[in-house]
Design a protein around this motif. Sequence first.
Motif, PDB file in Angstrom:
ATOM      1  N   GLU A   1      56.067  45.601  43.930  1.00 36.44           N
ATOM      2  CA  GLU A   1      56.382  44.834  42.730  1.00 36.44           C
ATOM      3  C   GLU A   1      57.384  43.721  43.026  1.00 36.44           C
ATOM      4  N   VAL A   2      58.357  44.004  43.900  1.00 34.57           N
ATOM      5  CA  VAL A   2      59.326  42.976  44.287  1.00 34.57           C
ATOM      6  C   VAL A   2      58.617  41.830  44.996  1.00 34.57           C
ATOM      7  N   GLN A   3      57.685  42.165  45.888  1.00 34.66           N
ATOM      8  CA  GLN A   3      56.938  41.136  46.622  1.00 34.66           C
ATOM      9  C   GLN A   3      56.118  40.291  45.650  1.00 34.66           C
ATOM     10  N   GLN A   4      55.435  40.940  44.699  1.00 31.35           N
ATOM     11  CA  GLN A   4      54.643  40.198  43.709  1.00 31.35           C
ATOM     12  C   GLN A   4      55.539  39.313  42.845  1.00 31.35           C
ATOM     13  N   ARG A   5      56.650  39.874  42.387  1.00 33.48           N
ATOM     14  CA  ARG A   5      57.579  39.116  41.546  1.00 33.48           C
ATOM     15  C   ARG A   5      58.124  37.900  42.296  1.00 33.48           C
ATOM     16  N   ASN A   6      58.533  38.111  43.540  1.00 33.67           N
ATOM     17  CA  ASN A   6      59.094  37.005  44.317  1.00 33.67           C
ATOM     18  C   ASN A   6      58.062  35.911  44.573  1.00 33.67           C
ATOM     19  N   THR A   7      56.816  36.307  44.842  1.00 34.51           N
ATOM     20  CA  THR A   7      55.748  35.319  45.036  1.00 34.51           C
ATOM     21  C   THR A   7      55.519  34.533  43.746  1.00 34.51           C
ATOM     22  N   ALA A   8      55.466  35.228  42.606  1.00 36.08           N
ATOM     23  CA  ALA A   8      55.254  34.557  41.319  1.00 36.08           C
ATOM     24  C   ALA A   8      56.420  33.619  41.000  1.00 36.08           C
ATOM     25  N   ARG A   9      57.640  34.049  41.310  1.00 36.75           N
ATOM     26  CA  ARG A   9      58.808  33.191  41.078  1.00 36.75           C
ATOM     27  C   ARG A   9      58.762  31.952  41.970  1.00 36.75           C
ATOM     28  N   SER A  10      58.349  32.138  43.205  1.00 38.89           N
ATOM     29  CA  SER A  10      58.256  31.014  44.128  1.00 38.89           C
ATOM     30  C   SER A  10      57.245  29.992  43.626  1.00 38.89           C
TER      31      SER A  10
ATOM     32  N   LEU B   1      60.063  22.767  31.790  1.00 39.04           N
ATOM     33  CA  LEU B   1      60.966  23.907  31.997  1.00 39.04           C
ATOM     34  C   LEU B   1      60.410  25.185  31.376  1.00 39.04           C
ATOM     35  N   LEU B   2      59.773  25.075  30.222  1.00 38.12           N
ATOM     36  CA  LEU B   2      59.141  26.251  29.615  1.00 38.12           C
ATOM     37  C   LEU B   2      57.996  26.762  30.486  1.00 38.12           C
ATOM     38  N   ILE B   3      57.194  25.846  31.004  1.00 37.16           N
ATOM     39  CA  ILE B   3      56.092  26.249  31.884  1.00 37.16           C
ATOM     40  C   ILE B   3      56.649  26.971  33.105  1.00 37.16           C
ATOM     41  N   GLY B   4      57.629  26.364  33.754  1.00 36.88           N
ATOM     42  CA  GLY B   4      58.198  26.972  34.954  1.00 36.88           C
ATOM     43  C   GLY B   4      58.868  28.300  34.692  1.00 36.88           C
ATOM     44  N   GLY B   5      59.541  28.417  33.553  1.00 42.18           N
ATOM     45  CA  GLY B   5      60.200  29.678  33.215  1.00 42.18           C
ATOM     46  C   GLY B   5      59.224  30.788  32.864  1.00 42.18           C
ATOM     47  N   CYS B   6      58.107  30.431  32.284  1.00 43.68           N
ATOM     48  CA  CYS B   6      57.119  31.420  31.863  1.00 43.68           C
ATOM     49  C   CYS B   6      56.093  31.738  32.942  1.00 43.68           C
ATOM     50  N   LEU B   7      55.939  30.860  33.908  1.00 34.82           N
ATOM     51  CA  LEU B   7      54.872  31.009  34.893  1.00 34.82           C
ATOM     52  C   LEU B   7      54.914  32.322  35.683  1.00 34.82           C
ATOM     53  N   PRO B   8      56.081  32.807  36.134  1.00 31.09           N
ATOM     54  CA  PRO B   8      56.054  34.087  36.849  1.00 31.09           C
ATOM     55  C   PRO B   8      55.456  35.228  36.009  1.00 31.09           C
ATOM     56  N   ALA B   9      55.864  35.330  34.755  1.00 26.42           N
ATOM     57  CA  ALA B   9      55.309  36.376  33.892  1.00 26.42           C
ATOM     58  C   ALA B   9      53.833  36.133  33.614  1.00 26.42           C
ATOM     59  N   MET B  10      53.438  34.870  33.489  1.00 34.65           N
ATOM     60  CA  MET B  10      52.029  34.566  33.258  1.00 34.65           C
ATOM     61  C   MET B  10      51.186  34.954  34.471  1.00 34.65           C
ATOM     62  N   ILE B  11      51.686  34.660  35.658  1.00 30.60           N
ATOM     63  CA  ILE B  11      50.956  35.026  36.882  1.00 30.60           C
ATOM     64  C   ILE B  11      50.833  36.536  36.990  1.00 30.60           C
ATOM     65  N   LEU B  12      51.948  37.233  36.788  1.00 29.90           N
ATOM     66  CA  LEU B  12      51.914  38.698  36.899  1.00 29.90           C
ATOM     67  C   LEU B  12      51.053  39.316  35.803  1.00 29.90           C
ATOM     68  N   GLY B  13      51.115  38.760  34.592  1.00 26.63           N
ATOM     69  CA  GLY B  13      50.267  39.250  33.516  1.00 26.63           C
ATOM     70  C   GLY B  13      48.796  39.055  33.818  1.00 26.63           C
TER      71      GLY B  13
END
Length: 181
Positions: free
Chosen positions: A109-118, A161-173
């Motif tokens: 999960e950490v690896q997935q989260r970090n990739t999505a954040r990147s 900024l909204l797109i960038g802030g939401c994108l990690p959760a959108m990718i993981l979702g």
Amino acid sequence: MPSSTTQTEPTLIDRYQSFRTRRFLKYERTYAHSLPRWRTQRRRRALVVGLAVTFGLMAVVSVMCAFGIRWAPLLWLPACLFFLPLWVVLQIVSGRQGDAPEAALDEYEVQQRNTARSIGLTVTQNLMLLPIFYLIFGSVITGGTDVDMAYAGGLMAMTVLLIGGCLPAMILGWIRPDPDA
């Protein structure tokens, strides 16, 4: 006689991370069983598509404002009214994995989260060039006298900024499979 092992005091960052983890786990327990029908991959993807459409509307509104359409800012309110519930529901059904503290996640999960954040950071940096260039070149062309330009540039920057802030959760979702029954 001094001990051979030295124990260091937790730093401010360590204490903050512990607090963040405790708070995250508390909220996770609170919302773990909320909206069970929305936790499927299909429904999460529908939320992600809804957010993408909302961001598209926000971008269109900002461009309309750049062209001086006086009633265009009124469309920003409906976009926000759609954005907020979609975002809250996606956060709940995805377990807020996009902004979870490391101690609350397993290695995968950490690896997935970090990739999505990147990916989110890269998209934010690249998309932010659009409002930056718009404001720089537009202010040179107009001599800095166009009030609509400042407002439109602000809306463009906020959208990015909204797109960038939401994108990690959108990718993981989007990529996470259905939860186990």
